[in-house]
Design a protein around this motif. Structure first.
Motif, PDB file in Angstrom:
ATOM      1  N   THR A 152      31.286  78.385  17.206  1.00 43.32           N
ATOM      2  CA  THR A 152      30.320  78.733  18.253  1.00 43.32           C
ATOM      3  C   THR A 152      30.362  77.788  19.446  1.00 43.32           C
ATOM      4  N   GLY A 153      30.906  76.572  19.234  1.00 45.14           N
ATOM      5  CA  GLY A 153      30.903  75.576  20.296  1.00 45.14           C
ATOM      6  C   GLY A 153      29.553  74.928  20.510  1.00 45.14           C
ATOM      7  N   LEU A 154      28.631  75.110  19.569  1.00 43.87           N
ATOM      8  CA  LEU A 154      27.288  74.554  19.698  1.00 43.87           C
ATOM      9  C   LEU A 154      27.242  73.136  19.138  1.00 43.87           C
ATOM     10  N   ALA A 155      26.466  72.287  19.795  1.00 44.23           N
ATOM     11  CA  ALA A 155      26.405  70.884  19.392  1.00 44.23           C
ATOM     12  C   ALA A 155      25.640  70.694  18.092  1.00 44.23           C
ATOM     13  N   ILE A 156      24.547  71.431  17.916  1.00 49.16           N
ATOM     14  CA  ILE A 156      23.676  71.174  16.765  1.00 49.16           C
ATOM     15  C   ILE A 156      24.415  71.365  15.441  1.00 49.16           C
ATOM     16  N   PRO A 157      25.119  72.491  15.213  1.00 51.56           N
ATOM     17  CA  PRO A 157      25.822  72.597  13.926  1.00 51.56           C
ATOM     18  C   PRO A 157      27.007  71.663  13.800  1.00 51.56           C
ATOM     19  N   GLN A 158      27.724  71.406  14.911  1.00 50.49           N
ATOM     20  CA  GLN A 158      28.896  70.537  14.792  1.00 50.49           C
ATOM     21  C   GLN A 158      28.497  69.097  14.500  1.00 50.49           C
ATOM     22  N   VAL A 159      27.586  68.565  15.295  1.00 49.52           N
ATOM     23  CA  VAL A 159      27.156  67.181  15.086  1.00 49.52           C
ATOM     24  C   VAL A 159      26.228  67.094  13.868  1.00 49.52           C
ATOM     25  N   GLY A 160      25.342  68.069  13.721  1.00 47.60           N
ATOM     26  CA  GLY A 160      24.446  68.065  12.569  1.00 47.60           C
ATOM     27  C   GLY A 160      25.191  68.215  11.255  1.00 47.60           C
ATOM     28  N   GLY A 161      26.243  69.061  11.266  1.00 51.12           N
ATOM     29  CA  GLY A 161      27.050  69.211  10.057  1.00 51.12           C
ATOM     30  C   GLY A 161      27.765  67.934   9.693  1.00 51.12           C
ATOM     31  N   PHE A 202      32.335  53.286   7.212  1.00 52.91           N
ATOM     32  CA  PHE A 202      32.676  53.252   8.639  1.00 52.91           C
ATOM     33  C   PHE A 202      33.429  54.499   9.096  1.00 52.91           C
ATOM     34  N   PRO A 203      34.362  55.055   8.294  1.00 50.27           N
ATOM     35  CA  PRO A 203      35.055  56.264   8.747  1.00 50.27           C
ATOM     36  C   PRO A 203      34.125  57.425   9.081  1.00 50.27           C
ATOM     37  N   MET A 204      33.002  57.541   8.396  1.00 54.31           N
ATOM     38  CA  MET A 204      32.089  58.635   8.696  1.00 54.31           C
ATOM     39  C   MET A 204      31.294  58.388   9.967  1.00 54.31           C
ATOM     40  N   VAL A 205      31.098  57.120  10.329  1.00 54.36           N
ATOM     41  CA  VAL A 205      30.506  56.814  11.643  1.00 54.36           C
ATOM     42  C   VAL A 205      31.442  57.311  12.742  1.00 54.36           C
ATOM     43  N   LEU A 206      32.754  57.102  12.523  1.00 60.70           N
ATOM     44  CA  LEU A 206      33.743  57.603  13.483  1.00 60.70           C
ATOM     45  C   LEU A 206      33.687  59.121  13.582  1.00 60.70           C
ATOM     46  N   ALA A 207      33.454  59.791  12.461  1.00 64.75           N
ATOM     47  CA  ALA A 207      33.396  61.251  12.455  1.00 64.75           C
ATOM     48  C   ALA A 207      32.210  61.763  13.270  1.00 64.75           C
ATOM     49  N   ILE A 208      31.057  61.144  13.090  1.00 62.26           N
ATOM     50  CA  ILE A 208      29.880  61.561  13.866  1.00 62.26           C
ATOM     51  C   ILE A 208      30.110  61.303  15.347  1.00 62.26           C
ATOM     52  N   ALA A 212      30.089  64.115  18.277  1.00 61.95           N
ATOM     53  CA  ALA A 212      29.175  63.984  19.417  1.00 61.95           C
ATOM     54  C   ALA A 212      29.928  63.963  20.735  1.00 61.95           C
ATOM     55  N   ALA A 213      31.112  63.364  20.743  1.00 64.11           N
ATOM     56  CA  ALA A 213      31.898  63.255  21.978  1.00 64.11           C
ATOM     57  C   ALA A 213      32.394  64.607  22.466  1.00 64.11           C
ATOM     58  N   GLN A 214      32.395  65.614  21.603  1.00 65.87           N
ATOM     59  CA  GLN A 214      32.797  66.951  22.040  1.00 65.87           C
ATOM     60  C   GLN A 214      31.724  67.603  22.918  1.00 65.87           C
ATOM     61  N   HIS A 215      30.532  67.000  22.954  1.00 64.09           N
ATOM     62  CA  HIS A 215      29.426  67.598  23.701  1.00 64.09           C
ATOM     63  C   HIS A 215      28.770  66.635  24.682  1.00 64.09           C
ATOM     64  N   TRP A 216      28.859  65.336  24.415  1.00 64.80           N
ATOM     65  CA  TRP A 216      28.200  64.357  25.266  1.00 64.80           C
ATOM     66  C   TRP A 216      29.164  63.228  25.594  1.00 64.80           C
ATOM     67  N   ASP A 217      28.811  62.442  26.566  1.00 62.53           N
ATOM     68  CA  ASP A 217      29.652  61.330  27.022  1.00 62.53           C
ATOM     69  C   ASP A 217      29.398  60.107  26.145  1.00 62.53           C
ATOM     70  N   PRO A 219      31.523  57.265  23.376  1.00 63.84           N
ATOM     71  CA  PRO A 219      32.869  56.786  23.016  1.00 63.84           C
ATOM     72  C   PRO A 219      33.314  57.337  21.667  1.00 63.84           C
ATOM     73  N   ALA A 220      34.568  57.731  21.590  1.00 63.05           N
ATOM     74  CA  ALA A 220      35.116  58.257  20.339  1.00 63.05           C
ATOM     75  C   ALA A 220      36.630  58.134  20.369  1.00 63.05           C
ATOM     76  N   LEU A 221      37.247  58.108  19.201  1.00 64.67           N
ATOM     77  CA  LEU A 221      38.702  58.029  19.087  1.00 64.67           C
ATOM     78  C   LEU A 221      39.338  59.387  19.369  1.00 64.67           C
ATOM     79  N   SER A 222      40.612  59.363  19.700  1.00 66.55           N
ATOM     80  CA  SER A 222      41.368  60.601  19.846  1.00 66.55           C
ATOM     81  C   SER A 222      41.608  61.214  18.472  1.00 66.55           C
ATOM     82  N   VAL A 223      42.064  62.467  18.453  1.00 69.25           N
ATOM     83  CA  VAL A 223      42.351  63.116  17.174  1.00 69.25           C
ATOM     84  C   VAL A 223      43.425  62.343  16.416  1.00 69.25           C
ATOM     85  N   ALA A 224      44.476  61.913  17.116  1.00 68.43           N
ATOM     86  CA  ALA A 224      45.558  61.179  16.452  1.00 68.43           C
ATOM     87  C   ALA A 224      45.042  59.883  15.833  1.00 68.43           C
ATOM     88  N   ASP A 225      44.182  59.157  16.563  1.00 75.48           N
ATOM     89  CA  ASP A 225      43.633  57.915  16.022  1.00 75.48           C
ATOM     90  C   ASP A 225      42.654  58.191  14.881  1.00 75.48           C
TER      91      ASP A 225
END
Length: 264
Positions: A152-161, A202-208, A212-217, A219-225
């Motif tokens: 859906t591209g919605l922030a709530i399910p992506q970040v909430g999930g 810590f890896p799950m902090v990176l996941a959140i 979040a970076a897909q919807h808001w400004d 900091p987050a790692l690239s997909v490769a990182d």
């Protein structure tokens, strides 16, 4: 092969057999290796069909038994992962989602879905506590919510999930550390549970942060990182170490002679 490809092969060759045991995963693994070595198209996607068949049979068995909801969901997640890899090898782009996210869907439903829920289910059998039950519920609910966010591209399910999954695997990690601290298991099992318990934080902090970076400004790692950090730590440290610990523990239990056998 890319690192993501390696994760897929390890998922069907190690994670799925440990979480949902059947000898037919070996056939599925060979097919997946061939599929990933071939160019996108029907000739590649056909080699993923054994994975689809094995997961479908397991799902059908669980539907008939209705004895374990968590294991039923795990079989469903394995089927979703197989379908995602078929889509990836066909080169089909649905809902505007492109690679490597399509292949990573197979990875996440294998490791976080089947593997993570398998670990939570094992803790439920080990402790039968409110925390263990909550870990099962959260880990089972999170992958479909995250997938909804991507579609859906919605922030709530992506970040909430991502938050739901984080809470679930963190609870599982805590229970692994609790089990590692005890004295009921062999030392190798406790070491593996300890590694699993500390690897997921810590890896799950990176996941959140990535979600979040897909919807808001933020900091987050690239997909490769993310693959090299979040992916490696969760795949090897949390999921595989945890599942191997459970496998070793079950072997130790079955190898102990019963009182009747001893008296004969």
């Amino acid at each position: 092969m890319t690192l993501i490809d390696v994760f897929v092969v390890m998922g069907v060759g190690i994670v799925l057999p440990l979480a949902l045991p059947t000898r037919w995963w070996a056939v599925a693994t060979v097919g997946v290796v061939i599929a990933l070595l071939r160019p996108e198209g029907w000739s590649a996607a056909l080699f993923v069909i054994p994975w689809v068949v094995v997961a479908s049979v397991l799902l059908g068995q669980r539907l008939l038994e209705l004895s374990d909801v968590a294991e039923l969901v795990m079989a469903g997640f394995a089927l979703v992962a197989a379908a995602a890899l078929v889509q990836s090898r066909l080169g089909v782009r649905l809902f505007g989602i492109r690679e490597p996210i399509v292949e990573l869907t197979a990875v996440h439903f294998t490791y976080a879905g089947v593997g993570g829920l398998g670990l939570a289910r094992a803790n439920l059998q080990r402790f039968s506590s409110a925390a263990a039950r909550l870990a099962v519920v959260l880990t089972a609910a999170a992958p479909p919510v995250v997938a909804t966010g991507f579609v859906t591209g919605l922030a709530i399910p992506q970040v909430g999930g991502a938050g739901l999954l984080t809470a679930g695997v963190w609870l599982t990690g805590i229970l692994h550390l609790r089990a590692a601290w005890g004295h009921g298991d062999a030392s190798a099992v406790r070491v593996l549970l300890a590694i699993s318990g500390v690897s997921v934080w810590f890896p799950m902090v990176l996941a959140i942060a990535w979600a979040a970076a897909q919807h808001w400004d933020v900091p987050a790692l690239s997909v490769a990182d993310m693959v090299r950090t979040h992916g490696v730590a969760n795949a090897f440290g949390f999921t595989i170490c945890g599942l191997v610990a459970g496998w070793l523990g079950s072997r130790a239990v079955t190898s102990v002679p019963t009182a009747e056998a001893v008296t004969r």
